[in-house]
Design a protein around this motif. Sequence first.
Motif, PDB file in Angstrom:
ATOM      1  N   HIS A 164      94.035  17.991  10.536  1.00 23.52           N
ATOM      2  CA  HIS A 164      93.060  17.278   9.705  1.00 23.52           C
ATOM      3  C   HIS A 164      93.794  16.520   8.608  1.00 23.52           C
ATOM      4  N   SER A 166      93.039  16.630   5.648  1.00 22.54           N
ATOM      5  CA  SER A 166      93.092  17.480   4.446  1.00 22.54           C
ATOM      6  C   SER A 166      94.509  18.002   4.201  1.00 22.54           C
ATOM      7  N   ARG A 188      94.101  18.316  17.769  1.00 20.38           N
ATOM      8  CA  ARG A 188      93.686  19.701  17.964  1.00 20.38           C
ATOM      9  C   ARG A 188      93.656  19.990  19.438  1.00 20.38           C
ATOM     10  N   TYR A 209      86.191  26.190  11.712  1.00 20.07           N
ATOM     11  CA  TYR A 209      86.108  26.987  10.496  1.00 20.07           C
ATOM     12  C   TYR A 209      84.960  27.985  10.518  1.00 20.07           C
ATOM     13  N   GLN A 237      90.636  10.343  11.583  1.00 16.56           N
ATOM     14  CA  GLN A 237      89.877  10.870  10.449  1.00 16.56           C
ATOM     15  C   GLN A 237      90.128  10.053   9.201  1.00 16.56           C
ATOM     16  N   GLU A 239      89.972  10.976   5.079  1.00 17.50           N
ATOM     17  CA  GLU A 239      89.745  11.949   4.020  1.00 17.50           C
ATOM     18  C   GLU A 239      89.414  11.180   2.743  1.00 17.50           C
ATOM     19  N   PHE A 288      83.930  25.558   4.990  1.00 22.07           N
ATOM     20  CA  PHE A 288      85.333  25.174   5.117  1.00 22.07           C
ATOM     21  C   PHE A 288      86.107  26.026   4.131  1.00 22.07           C
ATOM     22  N   PHE A 290      88.408  25.255   2.229  1.00 17.54           N
ATOM     23  CA  PHE A 290      88.889  24.549   1.042  1.00 17.54           C
ATOM     24  C   PHE A 290      87.799  23.990   0.158  1.00 17.54           C
ATOM     25  N   GLY A 310      82.491  16.333   7.417  1.00 20.18           N
ATOM     26  CA  GLY A 310      82.424  17.586   6.673  1.00 20.18           C
ATOM     27  C   GLY A 310      82.847  17.296   5.246  1.00 20.18           C
ATOM     28  N   CYS A 311      82.291  18.032   4.294  1.00 18.91           N
ATOM     29  CA  CYS A 311      82.632  17.734   2.910  1.00 18.91           C
ATOM     30  C   CYS A 311      82.275  18.910   2.009  1.00 18.91           C
ATOM     31  N   ALA A 331      85.600  16.506  -1.844  1.00 18.77           N
ATOM     32  CA  ALA A 331      86.420  16.000  -0.733  1.00 18.77           C
ATOM     33  C   ALA A 331      85.517  15.823   0.476  1.00 18.77           C
ATOM     34  N   PHE A 332      85.866  14.857   1.306  1.00 17.53           N
ATOM     35  CA  PHE A 332      85.173  14.755   2.603  1.00 17.53           C
ATOM     36  C   PHE A 332      86.187  14.375   3.674  1.00 17.53           C
ATOM     37  N   GLY A 333      85.864  14.716   4.918  1.00 19.19           N
ATOM     38  CA  GLY A 333      86.682  14.282   6.049  1.00 19.19           C
ATOM     39  C   GLY A 333      85.740  13.738   7.093  1.00 19.19           C
TER      40      GLY A 333
HETATM   41  N1  PHE Z   1      89.120  18.890   7.120  1.00 18.60           N
HETATM   42  C1  PHE Z   1      87.791  19.109   7.628  1.00 18.60           C
HETATM   43  C2  PHE Z   1      87.815  18.958   9.152  1.00 18.60           C
HETATM   44  O1  PHE Z   1      88.734  18.406   9.683  1.00 18.60           O
HETATM   45  C3  PHE Z   1      86.818  18.148   7.031  1.00 18.60           C
HETATM   46  C4  PHE Z   1      86.656  18.315   5.545  1.00 18.60           C
HETATM   47  C5  PHE Z   1      87.445  17.595   4.665  1.00 18.60           C
HETATM   48  C6  PHE Z   1      85.725  19.209   5.047  1.00 18.60           C
HETATM   49  C7  PHE Z   1      87.290  17.748   3.292  1.00 18.60           C
HETATM   50  C8  PHE Z   1      85.580  19.385   3.693  1.00 18.60           C
HETATM   51  C9  PHE Z   1      86.349  18.649   2.830  1.00 18.60           C
HETATM   52  O2  PHE Z   1      86.922  19.373   9.859  1.00 18.60           O
END
Ligand code: PHE
Length: 416
Positions: A164, A166, A188, A209, A237, A239, A288, A290, A310-311, A331-333
Motif C-alpha cells: 500500500h 501508506s 499483493r 485488515y 493507489q 495516498e 485499519f 493505522f 479506505g481512510c 489519511a486516505f488510500g
Molecule cells: N492503506 C490502506 C489500504 O491499502 C488504505 C488506507 C490508507 C486506509 C490510509 C486508511 C488510511 O487498504
Amino acid sequence: MTMAMSIAQFTFFSRATSSSFLNRTNARFNRFTFSTPFSTADATCTRKKNGRLPVLSALELGGVKIARDDVVRDDPTNNVPDSIFSKLGMQLHKRNQHPIGILKNAIYEYFDANYSNKFDKFDDLCPLVSVKQNFDDVLVPADHISRSYNDTYYVDSQTVLRCHTSAHQAELLRDGHTHFLVTGDVYRRDSIDSTHYPVFHQVFVASHYLQPPNFFFLGFFLRFWSIHSYTLLLEMQMEGFRVFSPEEWEASGLDGTSYAAGDLKKCLEGLARHLFGAVEMRWIDAYFPFTNPSFELEIYFQEKWMEVLGCGVTEQEILRNNGQLDSVAWAFGLGLERLAMVLFDIPDIRLFWSNDERFTSQVQLIDNFTNKKGMTSHCYRIAYRSMECSLTDEEINELQRKVREQVETKLNVELR
Ligand code: PHE
C-alpha cells in the motif's frame, strides 16, 4: 480474455476547447453538419494466448536502478515471480493519456484548487520498501496476516514490494511534509475478480485488515481454497495525508479527532463530486491498524456497491513517532483503477494493464485545424471493443450513434 474491436472515426466543429474535466464544458458551438461514416466492423477476435511481456533485465524507478536480480531471486525468502518484475516499470499513472493518468491529474486538480496547491505530490517513490516501512511504521501488528508470504511479495526477509502507499507515510512525515499525495503501484498476493487484477477468478475477497478473531479463520480458509490460484494483485493507489495543528480545530469547539474525521469526509465527498458529479455514495465503518476511527467509501456502480477507498484519522503513535507531537491528521488510500472504472465506465480492471494500444489509445485525436471563420475541427478515431464477443456492424453502428448523440448534446458541437 476475448476482445473484439472496431474502429470508427468522426469529426466535429467547435468554437472553443473543453474547459474542464471530461464532460464538463463551457464550449459553445453553432452549426451541425453531417455524420461521417466509419469503417465497417473489423470484428476479429484478438484473444491473447499469452499476455506476458518479455522480461526486461533492468529498469529505473524514481531515480533508482532496479535489476531483475534485485527483485526476483532463487532464494527461500523471495516469492516474487518474473511476471511481477515485468509490471514494475509500467507507470500507468505517469501516462497522461491513460485513464489512470487522466484520473490522477483530475485528483491533483481538485486538491490544487481546494487547498491552494498545499499538497506535495509524489509519484515516483520506489515500490521496493522495507518491512519496517510497509508494516511496522504504520503499526501493523507483528502477527498480522497481511505480513505472511501468502499475502505479500518479499524480495528478502526485510524487503517487500509495497502492498500500500501508506508505506511512505512515516518517511514523508519525518521529512516535514504535512499535506501530501503519493501515487504508485502496490502489490499483493490476493484474490481476483473483475475489479482486481489479473486473470484468475477466485471465490473469496478478503480484507487485508480484518480484525481478529475473524482473520484467523478467513485467512486459513482463503489459503486452503486458493493454494493453486493465489496470484498477483496489482493496483494503482493514491495516498492522501493531511496534518492539522491545534489552532485549526480548537476554534471549532470539537476535539481534534472529530474535527479531522469531519474534514476528511467532506474532502472525499467533494472529490467524488468533482470526479463523478451526482454519484450515489455511502460510508462504511472499517478497520485499519493505522487509523481510528476508520471508514470506507463505496460508490454505486453497475448495480453494485463498490469500495473505492479506505481512510481514517491517523493513530497518534504514528504522528508522535515521526515528529508531529500535538497534531492530528487524516489519511486516505484510494484505488485508482476502481475510480477510473466508474469514471470511464470500464467493465474490467484487466484492461488497464493491457499493452494493446487499441485500449490504451482508444480515443485518438487524428486531425485538428481551425478554419478562417475561427471554427476548430477535430477528428477522432475511436476503437470499439467488447470483452465478451466480437462486435457486429449493427452493434458498432449503434454505439457510434450513441457516442455522436452524446457528443452533440453534451459538448454542443456540430458533427460533420
Ligand atoms: N492503506 C490502506 C489500504 O491499502 C488504505 C488506507 C490508507 C486506509 C490510509 C486508511 C488510511 O487498504
